[in-house]
Design an enzyme around this catalytic site. Structure first.
Site, PDB file in Angstrom:
ATOM      1  N   CYS A  87       0.811  -1.298  -0.297  1.00 12.23           N
ATOM      2  CA  CYS A  87       0.233   0.177   0.156  1.00 12.23           C
ATOM      3  C   CYS A  87       1.031   1.538  -0.233  1.00 12.23           C
ATOM      4  CB  CYS A  87      -1.280   0.021   1.339  1.00 12.23           C
ATOM      5  SG  CYS A  87      -1.875  -1.560   1.423  1.00 12.23           S
ATOM      6  N   HIS A 114      -3.236   7.215   2.352  1.00 12.36           N
ATOM      7  CA  HIS A 114      -3.710   5.690   1.546  1.00 12.36           C
ATOM      8  C   HIS A 114      -4.920   6.071   2.127  1.00 12.36           C
ATOM      9  CE1 HIS A 114      -4.069   1.827   0.473  1.00 12.36           C
ATOM     10  NE2 HIS A 114      -3.828   1.104   2.144  1.00 12.36           N
ATOM     11  N   ASN A 167     -10.704  -0.286  -0.141  1.00 12.85           N
ATOM     12  CA  ASN A 167      -8.833   0.114  -0.055  1.00 12.85           C
ATOM     13  C   ASN A 167      -7.793  -0.482  -1.422  1.00 12.85           C
ATOM     14  OD1 ASN A 167      -5.807  -0.233   0.211  1.00 12.85           O
ATOM     15  ND2 ASN A 167      -6.300  -0.791   2.161  1.00 12.85           N
TER      16      ASN A 167
HETATM   17  N1  ACO Z   1     -18.415  -8.030   9.522  1.00 16.07           N
HETATM   18  C1  ACO Z   1     -19.217  -7.775  11.145  1.00 16.07           C
HETATM   19  N2  ACO Z   1     -18.848  -8.030  11.444  1.00 16.07           N
HETATM   20  C2  ACO Z   1     -16.998  -7.985  11.678  1.00 16.07           C
HETATM   21  C3  ACO Z   1     -16.906  -8.756  10.360  1.00 16.07           C
HETATM   22  C4  ACO Z   1     -17.530  -8.210   9.614  1.00 16.07           C
HETATM   23  N3  ACO Z   1     -17.217  -7.553   8.655  1.00 16.07           N
HETATM   24  N4  ACO Z   1     -15.631  -8.779  10.646  1.00 16.07           N
HETATM   25  C5  ACO Z   1     -15.314  -9.025  11.695  1.00 16.07           C
HETATM   26  N5  ACO Z   1     -16.600  -8.692  12.982  1.00 16.07           N
HETATM   27  C6  ACO Z   1     -16.292  -8.893  14.229  1.00 16.07           C
HETATM   28  C7  ACO Z   1     -15.361 -10.031  15.035  1.00 16.07           C
HETATM   29  O1  ACO Z   1     -15.876 -10.386  13.923  1.00 16.07           O
HETATM   30  C8  ACO Z   1     -14.717  -9.453  16.270  1.00 16.07           C
HETATM   31  O2  ACO Z   1     -16.931 -10.202  16.514  1.00 16.07           O
HETATM   32  P1  ACO Z   1     -16.198 -11.088  17.858  1.00 16.07           P
HETATM   33  O3  ACO Z   1     -16.492  -9.445  18.856  1.00 16.07           O
HETATM   34  O4  ACO Z   1     -17.743 -11.178  18.997  1.00 16.07           O
HETATM   35  O5  ACO Z   1     -15.106 -10.725  18.105  1.00 16.07           O
HETATM   36  C9  ACO Z   1     -15.804  -7.879  16.301  1.00 16.07           C
HETATM   37  O6  ACO Z   1     -16.518  -7.468  14.587  1.00 16.07           O
HETATM   38  C10 ACO Z   1     -14.952  -6.694  16.584  1.00 16.07           C
HETATM   39  O7  ACO Z   1     -13.747  -7.414  15.737  1.00 16.07           O
HETATM   40  P2  ACO Z   1     -11.844  -6.655  16.004  1.00 16.07           P
HETATM   41  O8  ACO Z   1     -11.086  -7.659  14.522  1.00 16.07           O
HETATM   42  O9  ACO Z   1     -11.674  -6.744  16.441  1.00 16.07           O
HETATM   43  O10 ACO Z   1     -12.607  -5.076  14.713  1.00 16.07           O
HETATM   44  P3  ACO Z   1     -12.356  -3.936  14.317  1.00 16.07           P
HETATM   45  O11 ACO Z   1     -12.577  -3.244  14.966  1.00 16.07           O
HETATM   46  O12 ACO Z   1     -10.320  -3.810  15.067  1.00 16.07           O
HETATM   47  O13 ACO Z   1     -11.937  -3.617  13.331  1.00 16.07           O
HETATM   48  C11 ACO Z   1     -10.374  -3.351  10.786  1.00 16.07           C
HETATM   49  C12 ACO Z   1     -11.598  -4.621  12.096  1.00 16.07           C
HETATM   50  C13 ACO Z   1     -11.750  -2.771  10.382  1.00 16.07           C
HETATM   51  C14 ACO Z   1     -10.181  -4.451  10.235  1.00 16.07           C
HETATM   52  C15 ACO Z   1      -9.693  -2.970  12.298  1.00 16.07           C
HETATM   53  O14 ACO Z   1      -8.898  -3.822  12.638  1.00 16.07           O
HETATM   54  C16 ACO Z   1      -9.227  -1.803  10.647  1.00 16.07           C
HETATM   55  O15 ACO Z   1      -9.154  -0.636  10.077  1.00 16.07           O
HETATM   56  N6  ACO Z   1      -7.409  -2.385  10.499  1.00 16.07           N
HETATM   57  C17 ACO Z   1      -6.357  -1.421  10.025  1.00 16.07           C
HETATM   58  C18 ACO Z   1      -6.730  -2.942   8.758  1.00 16.07           C
HETATM   59  C19 ACO Z   1      -6.507  -1.868   7.551  1.00 16.07           C
HETATM   60  O16 ACO Z   1      -6.659  -1.118   7.492  1.00 16.07           O
HETATM   61  N7  ACO Z   1      -5.879  -2.323   6.543  1.00 16.07           N
HETATM   62  C20 ACO Z   1      -5.471  -2.081   5.461  1.00 16.07           C
HETATM   63  C21 ACO Z   1      -4.234  -0.946   5.212  1.00 16.07           C
HETATM   64  S1  ACO Z   1      -2.507  -1.303   4.733  1.00 16.07           S
HETATM   65  C22 ACO Z   1      -3.040  -1.701   3.885  1.00 16.07           C
HETATM   66  O17 ACO Z   1      -4.092  -1.408   2.630  1.00 16.07           O
HETATM   67  C23 ACO Z   1      -2.524  -2.842   2.474  1.00 16.07           C
END
Ligand code: ACO
Length: 325
Positions: free
Chosen positions: A119, A252, A282
């Protein structure tokens, strides 16, 4: 006279198939995967993404974006003497997507190669092109980010498959007496390879390991917000400028919350941040040039303005480019 490099044209392309969250939620439900528009919007800001068809490769998306950037710069492909494509979803293991693109543009002879920094690929590629133009190796470069991330998504993993999309963005970068690119700042930290990767590889005609994207979202989130602030400050310092000199932050487009946090740390209002993640998802290396072109064509970004481009992602790799348009 000192030599600089300047962006003289931008272009972008999204494959026509637009998949809204509601479309995606319905498709995933058929596979027994539960998610919702509300969850995706609240956690990421994403409302839709574009997916390329099976027979469309990164070089096809790159070609469309490149043509638009060339047109905007008022030049033709024959005027180009350097092609750099940033991609993590190349058409083939080799040759490079840049070489394939060169063939599709109908030109030959100039150097063409890919940059693999996930990215951060576009800010890496722009920095390399800037150095090559400043040193006189080339005079007119096409610098492109192009991705078909839809191919490496695990559609049984709801935490990752809802985040990404396909697309391409391009700029024409020309040698100039005036800046242009003011400062660049690139970094990588290989201690974090495992938090965001596609671990599979090819061995003897077979795929060893998992060929689909794996991510520890929370680890990525934490690292991203820290390094983006540092890279922004380091880049501004190199150019003897401050946050108040920035007209537009073009980060990004991974997640609206990462962008909001970065803007807050830099004391920039969200009105100064180009946001396309809601419509594009993304698109990895393509996201910054896609957002840049979107802002230019929407009349938000104007000639003479100061832009801070920031990339972050797998590697872990990150960086920033400060420029005057
Ligand atoms: N729909 C519904 N529920 C979901 C989903 C979904 N798509 N995905 C996860 N959940 C649930 C999980 O199972 C979890 O449930 P639980 O509490 O019952 O176990 C709950 O939601 C929370 O999951 P987390 O993984 O803790 O969610 P978080 O708040 O961390 O959000 C996310 C996840 C959006 C991926 C976040 O961590 C994030 O934005 N991280 C950065 C990722 C990113 O931006 N990556 C790209 C950058 S680098 C690149 O571009 C390659």
């Amino acid at each position: 006279m000192r030599r600089y490099s300047r962006i003289t044209g931008t272009g972008s392309y999204l494959p026509p198939r637009r998949v809204t969250n509601d479309d995606f939620v319905a498709q995933l439900a058929e596979k027994g995967i539960e998610t919702s528009d509300q969850w995706i919007v609240e956690r990421t800001g994403i409302r839709a993404r574009h997916f390329a068809e099976r027979d469309v490769a990164s070089s096809d998306l790159a070609l469309e974006a490149a043509r638009k950037a060339l047109e905007a710069a008022g030049i033709t492909a024959e005027d180009i003497d350097l092609i750099i494509v940033a991609t993590s979803t190349p058409d083939m293991v080799f040759p490079s997507t840049a070489a394939i693109l060169q063939g599709k543009l109908g030109i030959h002879g100039c150097p063409a190669f890919d940059v693999q920094a996930v990215c951060s690929g576009f800010v890496y590629a722009l920095t390399v092109a800037d150095s090559m133009l400043k040193s006189g190796v080339a005079t007119r470069a096409l610098v492109i980010g192009a991705e078909v991330f839809s191919r490496i998504l695990d559609y049984s993993d709801r935490t990752t498959c809802v985040l990404f999309g396909d697309g391409a963005g391009a700029v024409v970068l020309e040698a100039s007496d005036e800046p242009g690119i003011l400062a660049c700042d690139l970094h990588a930290d290989g201690r974090h390879v495992d938090i965001l990767c596609v671990p599979g590889n090819v061995y003897g005609g077979q795929i060893l390991g998992d060929p689909l994207l794996k991510m520890d979202g929370q680890a990525v989130f934490k690292l991203a917000v820290g390094v983006l602030e540092k890279a922004a400050r380091a880049t501004l310092e190199k150019a003897s400028m401050t946050e108040s000199d920035i007209d537009w932050l073009i980060p990004h487009q991974a997640n609206i919350r990462i962008m909001q946090s970065t803007a807050r740390k830099l004391k920039l209002p969200m009105e100064k941040v180009i946001v396309t993640v809601d419509q594009h998802g993304n698109t990895s290396a393509a996201s910054i040039p896609l957002a840049l072109d979107h802002g230019v064509r929407a009349g938000q970004i104007k000639p003479g303005q100061t832009l801070l481009l920031e990339g972050v992602g797998g590697g872990f790799a990150w960086g920033a480019v400060l420029l005057k348009l």
